[in-house]
Motif scaffolding. Sequence first.
Motif, PDB file in Angstrom:
ATOM      1  N   ALA A 146       0.843  -1.205   0.000  1.00  0.00           N
ATOM      2  CA  ALA A 146       0.000   0.000   0.000  1.00  0.00           C
ATOM      3  C   ALA A 146       0.880   1.258   0.000  1.00  0.00           C
ATOM      4  N   SER A 147       0.249   2.397  -0.208  1.00  0.00           N
ATOM      5  CA  SER A 147       0.967   3.661  -0.067  1.00  0.00           C
ATOM      6  C   SER A 147       1.299   3.851   1.413  1.00  0.00           C
ATOM      7  N   VAL A 148       2.265   4.728   1.688  1.00  0.00           N
ATOM      8  CA  VAL A 148       2.695   4.930   3.058  1.00  0.00           C
ATOM      9  C   VAL A 148       2.628   6.402   3.456  1.00  0.00           C
ATOM     10  N   ARG A 149       2.286   6.621   4.713  1.00  0.00           N
ATOM     11  CA  ARG A 149       2.404   7.950   5.317  1.00  0.00           C
ATOM     12  C   ARG A 149       3.653   7.897   6.172  1.00  0.00           C
ATOM     13  N   TYR A 150       4.389   9.007   6.198  1.00  0.00           N
ATOM     14  CA  TYR A 150       5.638   9.002   6.955  1.00  0.00           C
ATOM     15  C   TYR A 150       5.915  10.360   7.573  1.00  0.00           C
ATOM     16  N   VAL A 151       6.738  10.322   8.628  1.00  0.00           N
ATOM     17  CA  VAL A 151       7.203  11.534   9.287  1.00  0.00           C
ATOM     18  C   VAL A 151       8.716  11.432   9.432  1.00  0.00           C
ATOM     19  N   PRO A 152       9.400  12.575   9.379  1.00  0.00           N
ATOM     20  CA  PRO A 152      10.842  12.537   9.588  1.00  0.00           C
ATOM     21  C   PRO A 152      11.165  12.312  11.069  1.00  0.00           C
ATOM     22  N   ILE A 153      12.265  11.661  11.321  1.00  0.00           N
ATOM     23  CA  ILE A 153      12.803  11.509  12.668  1.00  0.00           C
ATOM     24  C   ILE A 153      14.049  12.378  12.718  1.00  0.00           C
ATOM     25  N   VAL A 154      14.070  13.317  13.664  1.00  0.00           N
ATOM     26  CA  VAL A 154      15.138  14.305  13.743  1.00  0.00           C
ATOM     27  C   VAL A 154      15.919  14.119  15.038  1.00  0.00           C
ATOM     28  N   LYS A 155      17.238  14.189  14.913  1.00  0.00           N
ATOM     29  CA  LYS A 155      18.105  14.138  16.092  1.00  0.00           C
ATOM     30  C   LYS A 155      19.175  15.196  15.928  1.00  0.00           C
ATOM     31  N   ASP A 156      19.313  16.042  16.921  1.00  0.00           N
ATOM     32  CA  ASP A 156      20.295  17.134  16.890  1.00  0.00           C
ATOM     33  C   ASP A 156      20.160  17.979  15.625  1.00  0.00           C
ATOM     34  N   GLY A 157      18.922  18.200  15.186  1.00  0.00           N
ATOM     35  CA  GLY A 157      18.662  19.044  14.026  1.00  0.00           C
ATOM     36  C   GLY A 157      18.845  18.387  12.672  1.00  0.00           C
ATOM     37  N   THR A 158      19.154  17.087  12.649  1.00  0.00           N
ATOM     38  CA  THR A 158      19.371  16.352  11.399  1.00  0.00           C
ATOM     39  C   THR A 158      18.330  15.257  11.241  1.00  0.00           C
ATOM     40  N   VAL A 159      17.787  15.124  10.044  1.00  0.00           N
ATOM     41  CA  VAL A 159      16.860  14.014   9.771  1.00  0.00           C
ATOM     42  C   VAL A 159      17.685  12.733   9.710  1.00  0.00           C
ATOM     43  N   ILE A 160      17.401  11.813  10.629  1.00  0.00           N
ATOM     44  CA  ILE A 160      18.155  10.557  10.689  1.00  0.00           C
ATOM     45  C   ILE A 160      17.387   9.383  10.094  1.00  0.00           C
ATOM     46  N   GLY A 161      16.094   9.578   9.838  1.00  0.00           N
ATOM     47  CA  GLY A 161      15.297   8.498   9.271  1.00  0.00           C
ATOM     48  C   GLY A 161      13.844   8.899   9.171  1.00  0.00           C
ATOM     49  N   TYR A 162      13.018   7.910   8.859  1.00  0.00           N
ATOM     50  CA  TYR A 162      11.590   8.151   8.669  1.00  0.00           C
ATOM     51  C   TYR A 162      10.791   7.045   9.335  1.00  0.00           C
ATOM     52  N   LEU A 163       9.752   7.434  10.037  1.00  0.00           N
ATOM     53  CA  LEU A 163       8.802   6.495  10.605  1.00  0.00           C
ATOM     54  C   LEU A 163       7.610   6.448   9.659  1.00  0.00           C
ATOM     55  N   TRP A 164       7.198   5.261   9.243  1.00  0.00           N
ATOM     56  CA  TRP A 164       6.109   5.161   8.268  1.00  0.00           C
ATOM     57  C   TRP A 164       5.027   4.204   8.770  1.00  0.00           C
ATOM     58  N   ALA A 165       3.856   4.383   8.203  1.00  0.00           N
ATOM     59  CA  ALA A 165       2.723   3.478   8.431  1.00  0.00           C
ATOM     60  C   ALA A 165       1.993   3.319   7.108  1.00  0.00           C
ATOM     61  N   ALA A 166       1.530   2.122   6.846  1.00  0.00           N
ATOM     62  CA  ALA A 166       0.759   1.862   5.634  1.00  0.00           C
ATOM     63  C   ALA A 166      -0.588   2.566   5.725  1.00  0.00           C
ATOM     64  N   THR A 167      -1.042   3.098   4.617  1.00  0.00           N
ATOM     65  CA  THR A 167      -2.351   3.763   4.608  1.00  0.00           C
ATOM     66  C   THR A 167      -3.477   2.765   4.853  1.00  0.00           C
ATOM     67  N   THR A 168      -3.204   1.483   4.664  1.00  0.00           N
ATOM     68  CA  THR A 168      -4.188   0.444   4.968  1.00  0.00           C
ATOM     69  C   THR A 168      -4.199   0.120   6.461  1.00  0.00           C
ATOM     70  N   ASP A 169      -3.302   0.794   7.223  1.00  0.00           N
ATOM     71  CA  ASP A 169      -3.242   0.689   8.671  1.00  0.00           C
ATOM     72  C   ASP A 169      -2.897  -0.714   9.162  1.00  0.00           C
ATOM     73  N   ASP A 170      -2.015  -1.401   8.444  1.00  0.00           N
ATOM     74  CA  ASP A 170      -1.653  -2.738   8.893  1.00  0.00           C
ATOM     75  C   ASP A 170      -0.157  -2.958   9.041  1.00  0.00           C
TER      76      ASP A 170
END
Length: 123
Positions: free
Chosen positions: A24-48
Amino acid sequence: MSLKDQPAFQTVQAPDAYPRTTSASVRYVPIVKDGTVIGYLWAATTDDAAQYVPREQAGDAAFDAAVAWTQRLRWAKANGITPLQALRHWAGEIEDARAGEVPTGAPFELPSLGMLVELAAAE
């Protein structure tokens, strides 16, 4: 067994986790540490499904955060929080020394998990 033998590790019990892949498509948010994007947390739009994707160029901090996000997502699953709810659960909280922080704001969306993995590798 000698010192040259590789030990065989076997997981006896691990907490339930969300599936780590989705078509499925994904929704995501950046994960920031010390002002730098270190990764992304995502969840499927199908919520699974949900997971954390480290940014390779962010170095060790990005990969170290993966351990913290795995623990956080397992906690969310155990507490009945859906993947999409988990995506926003930590938004706006104070930066964690290991996991970083989720900035406030609406999540972004991409048509596929593969595109997010490419984004994390390209930056």
